[in-house]
Motif scaffolding. Sequence first.
Motif, PDB file in Angstrom:
ATOM      1  N   UNK A  97      14.150-102.695 123.279  1.00  0.00           N
ATOM      2  CA  UNK A  97      12.916-101.918 123.319  1.00  0.00           C
ATOM      3  C   UNK A  97      13.053-100.463 123.681  1.00  0.00           C
ATOM      4  N   UNK A  98      14.270 -99.985 123.913  1.00  0.00           N
ATOM      5  CA  UNK A  98      14.457 -98.572 124.224  1.00  0.00           C
ATOM      6  C   UNK A  98      14.360 -97.725 122.962  1.00  0.00           C
ATOM      7  N   UNK A  99      13.740 -96.568 123.086  1.00  0.00           N
ATOM      8  CA  UNK A  99      13.889 -95.521 122.068  1.00  0.00           C
ATOM      9  C   UNK A  99      15.201 -94.817 122.388  1.00  0.00           C
ATOM     10  N   UNK A 100      16.221 -95.039 121.591  1.00  0.00           N
ATOM     11  CA  UNK A 100      17.586 -94.672 121.973  1.00  0.00           C
ATOM     12  C   UNK A 100      18.128 -93.547 121.126  1.00  0.00           C
ATOM     13  N   UNK A 101      18.598 -92.510 121.800  1.00  0.00           N
ATOM     14  CA  UNK A 101      19.324 -91.427 121.153  1.00  0.00           C
ATOM     15  C   UNK A 101      20.789 -91.562 121.533  1.00  0.00           C
ATOM     16  N   UNK A 102      21.642 -91.740 120.534  1.00  0.00           N
ATOM     17  CA  UNK A 102      23.071 -91.894 120.793  1.00  0.00           C
ATOM     18  C   UNK A 102      23.742 -90.522 120.799  1.00  0.00           C
ATOM     19  N   UNK A 103      24.530 -90.281 121.822  1.00  0.00           N
ATOM     20  CA  UNK A 103      25.271 -89.023 121.914  1.00  0.00           C
ATOM     21  C   UNK A 103      26.360 -88.974 120.845  1.00  0.00           C
ATOM     22  N   UNK A 104      26.514 -87.814 120.236  1.00  0.00           N
ATOM     23  CA  UNK A 104      27.608 -87.598 119.289  1.00  0.00           C
ATOM     24  C   UNK A 104      28.721 -86.852 120.000  1.00  0.00           C
ATOM     25  N   UNK A 105      29.826 -87.548 120.204  1.00  0.00           N
ATOM     26  CA  UNK A 105      30.960 -86.927 120.882  1.00  0.00           C
ATOM     27  C   UNK A 105      31.705 -86.008 119.929  1.00  0.00           C
ATOM     28  N   UNK A 106      32.634 -85.259 120.481  1.00  0.00           N
ATOM     29  CA  UNK A 106      33.485 -84.407 119.643  1.00  0.00           C
ATOM     30  C   UNK A 106      34.229 -85.260 118.612  1.00  0.00           C
ATOM     31  N   UNK A 107      34.688 -86.455 119.029  1.00  0.00           N
ATOM     32  CA  UNK A 107      35.355 -87.351 118.089  1.00  0.00           C
ATOM     33  C   UNK A 107      34.428 -87.685 116.922  1.00  0.00           C
ATOM     34  N   UNK A 108      33.177 -88.023 117.232  1.00  0.00           N
ATOM     35  CA  UNK A 108      32.217 -88.381 116.187  1.00  0.00           C
ATOM     36  C   UNK A 108      32.003 -87.217 115.225  1.00  0.00           C
ATOM     37  N   UNK A 109      31.809 -86.045 115.783  1.00  0.00           N
ATOM     38  CA  UNK A 109      31.519 -84.877 114.953  1.00  0.00           C
ATOM     39  C   UNK A 109      32.700 -84.519 114.066  1.00  0.00           C
ATOM     40  N   UNK A 110      33.905 -84.610 114.608  1.00  0.00           N
ATOM     41  CA  UNK A 110      35.090 -84.278 113.812  1.00  0.00           C
ATOM     42  C   UNK A 110      35.287 -85.288 112.688  1.00  0.00           C
ATOM     43  N   UNK A 111      35.051 -86.562 112.972  1.00  0.00           N
ATOM     44  CA  UNK A 111      35.189 -87.573 111.927  1.00  0.00           C
ATOM     45  C   UNK A 111      34.209 -87.327 110.792  1.00  0.00           C
ATOM     46  N   UNK A 112      33.021 -86.830 111.131  1.00  0.00           N
ATOM     47  CA  UNK A 112      32.000 -86.593 110.103  1.00  0.00           C
ATOM     48  C   UNK A 112      32.139 -85.237 109.433  1.00  0.00           C
ATOM     49  N   UNK A 113      32.425 -84.199 110.220  1.00  0.00           N
ATOM     50  CA  UNK A 113      32.348 -82.821 109.709  1.00  0.00           C
ATOM     51  C   UNK A 113      33.666 -82.059 109.745  1.00  0.00           C
ATOM     52  N   UNK A 114      34.702 -82.647 110.331  1.00  0.00           N
ATOM     53  CA  UNK A 114      35.966 -81.937 110.439  1.00  0.00           C
ATOM     54  C   UNK A 114      35.996 -81.027 111.659  1.00  0.00           C
ATOM     55  N   UNK A 115      37.140 -80.414 111.883  1.00  0.00           N
ATOM     56  CA  UNK A 115      37.318 -79.510 113.023  1.00  0.00           C
ATOM     57  C   UNK A 115      36.800 -78.130 112.644  1.00  0.00           C
ATOM     58  N   UNK A 116      35.686 -77.759 113.239  1.00  0.00           N
ATOM     59  CA  UNK A 116      35.098 -76.447 112.997  1.00  0.00           C
ATOM     60  C   UNK A 116      34.667 -75.843 114.320  1.00  0.00           C
ATOM     61  N   UNK A 117      34.366 -74.576 114.304  1.00  0.00           N
ATOM     62  CA  UNK A 117      33.858 -73.918 115.503  1.00  0.00           C
ATOM     63  C   UNK A 117      32.520 -74.519 115.916  1.00  0.00           C
TER      64      UNK A 117
END
Length: 580
Positions: A441-461
Amino acid sequence: MVDLKQKPFYLSDEDIRWVEETIASMTDEEKIGQLFIMLDRKKDFDETKEIFDRFHIGGCRYSNEPAEKIYEQNRFYQEHSKIPVLIACNCDNGGDGACGGGTYVATAAACGATDDDSTAYSVGYVSGREAAAVGCNWDFGPVCDLLYNWRNTIVNTRAYGKDPELVIKNAKAYVRGVRESGLAVCCKHFPGDGIEELDQHLVMGVNTMECDEWDSTFGHVYKEMIDSGIQSIMAGHIALPEYSRKLRPGIKDEDIMPATLAPELITDLLRGKLGFNGLVLTDASHMAGMTAAMPRSQQVPGAIAAGCDMFLFFNDIEEDFGYMMDGYRNGIITEERLTDALRRILGLKASLKLHEKMKKGTLIPEKEGLSVVGCAEHLAMAAEAAKKSITLVKDTQHNLPVTPKTHKRAYAFVISSPPISRKNQHDPVKQLVKEEMERFGYETTMHESYYDLVLDDGITKETELRSVIIGKVEEFKKKYDVVFVFINMKGYAQANNVRLEWSIGHSTEIPWYVKELPTIFISLNYTNHLLDVPMAKTFINAYAPTREVIRQTIEKAAGEAAFEGTCNDNVFCGRWDTRL
């Protein structure tokens, strides 16, 4: 020398006749082959058949795949072996150690957190049934180590605890469960891990206890297990210097070896003083605790000469087989020692009635038996284990209970090991957390870690900046009511000590939020993470990253069920601030 009529073999005259006649009929190559336990990673049946035909191996272990594939693999092993093969699995936590899709029940740490030994029995029961269903006959469990050093992550969740009586009680219960399915069992890792923080995959372990202290702790555990009829013991790549010095007066420090290569520890202490009549096998022979001790050409026959009966895993099959054969031919392994080892190996096989099953064609059970893998009965045991073990370590700020009724909007972190450990994929536990939080029943926002972001978007500034800039604190407090931090860290054969690791330096994951919103920390693996988050005021040890465990932890945090697990002082890591 072994007595096959006595504990733990209890062989009949007819069984012993099979052992002796089999040994007498074997070539030297067949005798040497029986000393080896192969690790099958490739699962190439043509190659496996050639190995069986050429090297006559005595045992196998394998890497996991779905139950049906493991079943067919194990059938192939037995059909292409002249002498029945010991097929081993590592069922520390349940049937998931026997095959993919097997039932995880509980870690030893979770068992130790409960108020009785029924969870340990359930782990053994499920392990035995599911391992037997896929054709295994030997379980490399229970772990009989004692976790005295909270920094030790090698047996952190694999040990039942630090109290010898607790370990004995749970280890015996586990064994009772496994034996209901007829498998052999194996205590590990003699002479005992849990004193230091080093990983024997990377360096020789050292148990620093004085002899009298060892006798009343690790020695007491092993003596109890031996007297109860344990069939095999795995020697660890762990030295016991004080006993080596006692049993070999004048031994030089440079000659102190891990148990796997130390005759004073295997032959004199384990077999002599403790009276173990069963089979001894080495821990994995590719671990640096063994490989760095002496040249490989000496290690291979040296382990058997020291008193071990089976050698766990090849480096190069042809080369290691040659080393063992050379060691026999040049007298490192005497005729008497080889024969004694063979009697123990074949004696274990005979005690499991493998020779009779081979004649009847029943070495592998009927395929219909695979229905027990992941069955409802076993899943119910896993649910009960979670219920009894999940532990509230502390709630000093009285953040609990938290529910969607009082704290609807949740922000959830999942702190994971680097993605390379999961083949550069997102942590599947993160999805489990999201699903279970939202189911509750929680309205849940999942944190996007640096690992998550790099896997999706690559290493960027941009990905770096998104990972290190917190943003406006007051806006965060307006958007969310509670923070959950699930820690899913695990290490293996890469670092001597596994610590909580943020995905990037100055990460937004670092607990800047603990004084802003109620924050619930939950470890899904190791029990010592408070060392790295002493600012946590509410901390739960849940022991495993399974859906069942995550679900029950969320329910318990909401007050829908009580926390039944207990813990010892190890969880506070020797610090005062972790208790606040």
